[in-house]
Each structure stands twice: as C-alpha cells, then as structure tokens.
Design an enzyme around this catalytic site. Structure first.
Site, PDB file in Angstrom:
ATOM      1  CE  LYS A  99      -3.735   2.472   2.178  1.00 14.90           C
ATOM      2  NZ  LYS A  99      -4.731   2.537   3.238  1.00 14.90           N
TER       3      LYS A  99
ATOM      4  NE  ARG B  11      -6.029   9.655   2.023  1.00 15.58           N
ATOM      5  CZ  ARG B  11      -4.742   9.916   1.907  1.00 15.58           C
ATOM      6  NH1 ARG B  11      -4.321  11.163   1.822  1.00 15.58           N
ATOM      7  NH2 ARG B  11      -3.863   8.932   1.888  1.00 15.58           N
TER       8      ARG B  11
ATOM      9  CE  LYS C 194      -5.083   1.355  -0.833  1.00 13.00           C
ATOM     10  NZ  LYS C 194      -6.334   1.458  -0.156  1.00 13.00           N
TER      11      LYS C 194
HETATM   12  C1  PBG Z   1      -7.840   3.572   4.520  1.00  7.90           C
HETATM   13  C2  PBG Z   1      -7.870   3.309   3.065  1.00  7.90           C
HETATM   14  C3  PBG Z   1      -7.563   4.181   2.012  1.00  7.90           C
HETATM   15  C4  PBG Z   1      -7.881   3.518   0.845  1.00  7.90           C
HETATM   16  C5  PBG Z   1      -8.325   2.256   1.208  1.00  7.90           C
HETATM   17  N1  PBG Z   1      -8.289   2.130   2.579  1.00  7.90           N
HETATM   18  C6  PBG Z   1      -7.134   5.595   1.989  1.00  7.90           C
HETATM   19  C7  PBG Z   1      -5.917   6.055   2.625  1.00  7.90           C
HETATM   20  O1  PBG Z   1      -5.001   5.294   2.928  1.00  7.90           O
HETATM   21  O2  PBG Z   1      -5.911   7.249   2.858  1.00  7.90           O
HETATM   22  C8  PBG Z   1      -7.781   4.116  -0.526  1.00  7.90           C
HETATM   23  C9  PBG Z   1      -8.640   3.498  -1.536  1.00  7.90           C
HETATM   24  C10 PBG Z   1      -8.960   4.344  -2.712  1.00  7.90           C
HETATM   25  O3  PBG Z   1      -8.392   5.414  -2.976  1.00  7.90           O
HETATM   26  O4  PBG Z   1      -9.852   3.913  -3.447  1.00  7.90           O
HETATM   27  N2  PBG Z   1      -6.669   3.376   5.155  1.00  7.90           N
END
Ligand code: PBG
Length: 325
Positions: A197, A207, A250
């Site tokens: 991630k 967000r 991702k």
């Molecule tokens: C929460 C989370 C995020 C995403 C998935 N789980 C956002 C972040 O880390 O700020 C992003 C997914 C997306 O952009 O579709 N931790």
C-alpha cells in the site's frame, strides 16, 4: 524482403476473432471484480459522491438493493468501508461507532450468504485526526493501534464478514488480527492484507467518500515509499509469515511490476485494487472527450489480471457485470 526471411509471423494467430479468442492467455470476467461501498448510518440514504466516479455511500437497506444488482451481474464480491456518524480521538468509542456497519454486514450475510464480503479494517475514518493508527505524543503509535485494530476485526468477524482487510499499515497487524480472531473463535474469518500500500496521491477521492483525510501531516510514516521495491517485497514476505490468506496490492496500475514480483515470490492469491484516483483519472479523461471510459477501464483491469491478480477491487465492478473480455 522475401517472406521466408521475415521470420515468425505473429499475425497468423491474430487473423480472426475465433483464433484470437482461442489463444487469449487471460481474461476479465465479472466474477473477477469486487465492488467497494461506503456504509453510513440511517435509512434510505444513497449518494454517489461524484456522479460517475463509483464511490457510493449507502445505508444498509440501500446496500441490499445493490447486492441484488451484483448478484444479477455475476460480480465476485463486495468490500465495505464503514463511515461512522461521529469521530473519536482515541478509539475508546470504537464499538459504538462500528454498530451501524455491523448491522449492514449482518443484513448482507442474511440476504446473500454466498456473496463474498470483505470489510476494511482501519481507523482513519473513525478517529478525529484521520490517521490510520492511534496518535500518542504527536506520533502514530504502532502497538496500541494493533489492539484497536484487532478489536475492530473481531467486531467485523462476529457480524459475519468473510474477510477482514487491514489497510492501516501498522507493523505486525496481520499476526495481531489472526490471534485476536482465533482467540474469539473466529478462525474461519480470513485476512486479505494490504501487502503493498503505497503512500499515494491516488487516494484523494476515497478520502472524501470515507471522510478520512489526515488532519495533520501525511501517511508517510506508515504507508510504503513508492521508490522502494525491496521494501515492498519485505512487506509481502512478512504478511505471508504472519498468516495472511490473500494479499492486496494498491494502487494497481502504478504497481504492476510489484504484482508480478509478488506472483513470483509467493503462492498466495493476489488482489489488485484499482483505487479511487485511478478510476477518476479515466473518468475525467472520458468526460473531457479524450477516451472511451469502458474500453480504457477494461484494458487497465485486464492488464492487472495479466500481471498476476486473481481478482480486482474496482469502483467500476457494478458497471461491468455480465461482460467478459
Ligand atoms: C484507509 C484506506 C484508504 C484507501 C483504502 N483504505 C485511503 C488512505 O489510505 O488514505 C484508498 C482506496 C482508494 O483510494 O480507493 N486506510
């Protein structure tokens, strides 16, 4: 040049549609897609945060309608993100905050028991500062966050989640979740861990939908640095050792190399997440008349399958249902 000097002629295997279909090496089917939703409290609530961008905020009753649509279209599963109706500074009201999403999970399982259900396990939309872990002395505190995350995973498991998906990026979270789940007699609940991630600029639309932007600083002390391939491989190794059942990577499109690395480094199922900003990029380009949204989206999703993804979490899943390519 004489034809015999030309060497292999790849176009022979592209000459008509039947041959192309027979030789196709991988495919994208609706069963390969998982649709995310943002679950909110209340009834009759249904809002696409920005029209056409696939980020749906829904109350539990509306989620049931979506379930029917996903089943009709043969979509592979759904992933829920809880958006609590109030924030808390320190995790002390977690159980209260989780209750509406737990009811939604129970309803989903009651109405569609065989539709795979993933539930995101992270603190960012629950905490007033918007970070993915608890903050102590101005810093994200790893080990106290683990306790809170484990409590959350148990709550989702009890409600009926098939998978919990830790996306917080604290160290040791997969092991902490596994132990907590097993300790609560939830050994059948699986863990889809975010093994890669990246600290990415592609999460902004999410967000807004999850109301989870960090109130100070950014997420670089816990999310992975984009420049580091070896470090990403270490995350993958650790999540495997800690007992993850499947690994998620991702953003998907900018990390296809790591998808391929992961495919070669371990034998766990792999999942790509086409994040909110990736889809937004395609949608905005289509809105500007620059490309065909559906064709471009299919192409990127198929490239994720080719790179090694068993399936893909995508905000476009519900639109693609029924088709194969
Ligand atoms: C929460 C989370 C995020 C995403 C998935 N789980 C956002 C972040 O880390 O700020 C992003 C997914 C997306 O952009 O579709 N931790």
């Amino acid at each position: 040049m004489k034809p015999e000097m030309l060497g292999p002629r790849l176009r022979r295997l592209r000459s008509h549609v039947g041959i192309r279909r027979l030789f196709q090496e991988c495919s994208l089917e609706s069963r390969h897609l998982v649709q995310p939703y943002f679950v909110v409290e209340g009834e009759g609530f249904r809002r696409e945060v920005k029209e056409g961008y696939g980020l749906w905020q829904l109350s539990a009753d509306q989620l049931l309608e979506e379930l029917r649509l996903l089943e009709e279209r043969g979509v592979g599963g759904l992933m829920l993100f809880a958006v609590p109706s109030f924030k808390c500074a320190d995790g002390s009201r977690l159980l209260e905050q989780m209750a509406p999403a737990q009811r939604a999970i129970e309803l989903c399982k009651k109405h569609a028991p065989t539709m795979p259900l993933f539930v995101d396990t992270c603190l960012c939309s629950f905490l007033s500062h918007g970070h993915c872990g608890l903050v102590k002395g101005g810093k994200i505190d790893n080990d106290s966050s683990l306790q809170c995350l484990a409590e959350m995973a148990v709550g989702w498991g009890k409600a009926g989640a098939d998978f919990v998906s830790p996306s917080d990026m604290m160290d040791g979270r997969v092991l902490a979740l596994r132990e907590a789940l097993d300790g609560a007699d939830l050994d059948e609940v699986a863990i889809l861990s975010y093994a890669v991630k990246m600290q990415s600029a592609f999460y902004s639309p999410f967000r807004d939908a999850a109301d989870s932007a960090p109130g100070f600083g950014d997420r670089s002390s816990y999310q992975e640095p984009v420049a580091n391939r070896r470090e990403a491989l270490r995350e993958i190794e650790l999540d495997v050792l800690e007992g993850a059942d499947a690994l998620l990577i991702k953003p998907a499109l900018s990390n296809l190399d790591l998808m391929r690395d992961a495919r070669e480094a371990c034998h766990l199922p792999l999942v790509a997440y086409q994040v909110s900003g990736e889809l937004a990029m395609l949608r905005a380009a289509a809105e500007a008349g620059l490309l065909d949204f559906e064709a471009a989206c299919r192409e990127t999703l198929l490239s994720m399958r080719r790179a090694g993804a068993d399936f893909i979490v995508s905000y476009a899943a519900r639109c693609f249902g029924g088709g194969n390519s």
